[in-house]
Design an enzyme around this catalytic site. Structure first.
Site, short mmCIF file in Angstrom:
data_model
loop_
_atom_site.label_atom_id
_atom_site.label_comp_id
_atom_site.label_asym_id
_atom_site.label_seq_id
_atom_site.Cartn_x
_atom_site.Cartn_y
_atom_site.Cartn_z
N GLU A 32 27.73 35.44 8.68
CA GLU A 32 27.59 34.40 7.81
C GLU A 32 26.06 34.22 8.11
O GLU A 32 25.61 33.38 9.04
CB GLU A 32 28.39 33.22 8.22
N VAL B 125 32.65 44.27 3.89
CA VAL B 125 31.93 44.64 4.72
C VAL B 125 30.11 44.38 4.46
O VAL B 125 29.98 45.11 3.64
CB VAL B 125 31.90 46.20 5.08
N THR B 126 29.70 43.32 4.97
CA THR B 126 28.44 42.76 4.39
C THR B 126 27.45 42.62 5.59
O THR B 126 27.73 42.77 6.90
CB THR B 126 28.55 41.36 3.97
N VAL B 127 26.16 42.47 5.20
CA VAL B 127 25.25 42.34 6.11
C VAL B 127 24.77 40.96 6.00
O VAL B 127 24.94 40.25 4.81
CB VAL B 127 24.07 43.11 5.92
N CYS C 165 18.96 43.10 1.18
CA CYS C 165 19.84 42.05 0.91
C CYS C 165 19.16 40.85 1.25
O CYS C 165 18.69 40.52 2.16
CB CYS C 165 21.08 42.14 1.86
N TRP D 5 27.77 50.42 3.14
CA TRP D 5 26.41 50.15 3.98
C TRP D 5 26.57 51.46 4.85
O TRP D 5 27.55 51.69 5.76
CB TRP D 5 26.12 49.29 4.84
N TYR E 106 24.03 36.76 -8.83
CA TYR E 106 25.10 37.56 -8.66
C TYR E 106 26.35 37.31 -9.66
O TYR E 106 26.88 38.38 -10.17
CB TYR E 106 25.71 37.49 -7.33
#
Length: 314
Positions: free
Chosen positions: A136, A119-121, A57, A90, A183
């Site tokens: 963030e 749900v992000t990294v 990422c 993930w 993106y």
């Protein structure tokens, strides 16, 4: 790529039908801050914080670079997710060290059981208060840049007061057009949305390349936060975005100034070690089955990142 709805995991892709085929990124859900104020909820302490990242990422890559450059390796520990992001989102190759969770979305509900959102990294976890400080990336790197200075010997400032206005201007231009622009190309679901993103992406790359013909870095003669935020997109461009996201007007290798600039940043001590092309290519080509249903991961391209960058004469 799924999301949590009131703490329940749902395997759902982005809704582009409601936005005429355009990809719209969701804002981060945790936005607290680590600082040195006496009454700060989150204060800088060695061993207190844990960073969850993906090597694939670009947003998480920013935080790994700042952790390396600011010599925070012994102060903030890190867990890396698997490159494959499928129906469970993930995941961890082995249970993560704090709670034994196997999926990243469990970290989110550990902090907020009724959490709703993507749900992000990256995720910056506070082991003392048992919650997420921030997910963030742009704010995490600013915390890493200054908050822990008293705990290390590295006081290099990548967001100096004198350059903040120009750094912010570049960030505000590069984020929508390049960082998120790739993106917007890759996740577009209509021709119009794709071409709109494509044009703004390459207009921005042309502008940055022209600027770098007369400036060693974005904000002048020293590397700043703006350069590292751009770098994590550029380093993925020729390997992934050109083919997978249909950003195929030019490669970074075709830009005389961007190419040398990318090489120079890659050659900064410690940065190469944060860059993993296996994870990068495996994640995008294997995980985005709506774009690449065969899940075949390209072997190439061969990248020339170690040869002289030619930027010394600025």
């Amino acid at each position: 790529m799924g999301k949590l709805v009131e703490g329940v995991w749902h395997d759902v892709w982005y809704d582009t039908k409601s936005s005429d085929g355009r990809f719209i990124r969701e804002d981060a859900g945790f936005r607290d801050w680590i600082d040195n104020r006496p009454d700060a909820k989150f204060s800088p302490e060695a061993g207190r914080y844990h960073l969850y990242v993906s090597l694939a990422c670009p947003w998480a890559h920013r935080t790994l670079i700042f952790r390396e450059l600011k010599q925070l390796q012994d102060i903030i520990d890190v867990t890396i997710v698997c490159p494959d992001m499928l129906h469970d989102g993930w995941k961890f190759g082995i249970p993560e060290p704090l709670f034994g969770h196997t999926k990243l979305h469990q970290i989110y509900t550990q902090a907020k059981p009724d959490y709703s959102g993507r749900v992000t990294v990256p995720v910056l976890w506070d082991k003392k208060l048992q919650t997420i400080v921030s997910n963030e990336s742009s704010e995490i790197i600013r915390m890493f840049n200054r908050a822990f200075n008293e705990l290390t010997d590295n006081h290099v400032d990548y967001y100096p007061d004198a350059l903040r206005n120009v750094i912010d201007e570049w960030n505000d231009y590069i984020y929508p057009n390049i960082n998120n622009g790739v993106y917007r190309c890759g996740f577009a679901t209509t021709q119009e949305a794709y071409e709109e993103a494509y044009e703004s992406l390459f207009e921005a790359l042309d502008k940055v390349d022209a600027h770098l013909a007369h400036n060693r870095y974005l904000a002048g003669s020293s590397i700043t936060e703006a350069d590292w935020r751009l770098f994590t997109t550029l380093i993925r461009f020729d390997s992934v975005y050109v083919g997978h996201f249909k950003c195929n007007k030019k490669r970074i290798a075709d830009y005389p100034n961007l190419n040398g600039y990318l090489k120079e940043l890659y050659q900064v001590p410690g940065v190469k070690e944060t860059t993993d092309f296996y994870h990068i290519k495996r994640h995008y080509y294997f995980s985005h089955t709506s774009i690449n249903p065969t899940q075949v991961v390209p072997v190439g391209p061969e990248l020339d990142l170690k040869s002289p960058h030619g930027r010394d004469n600025f």
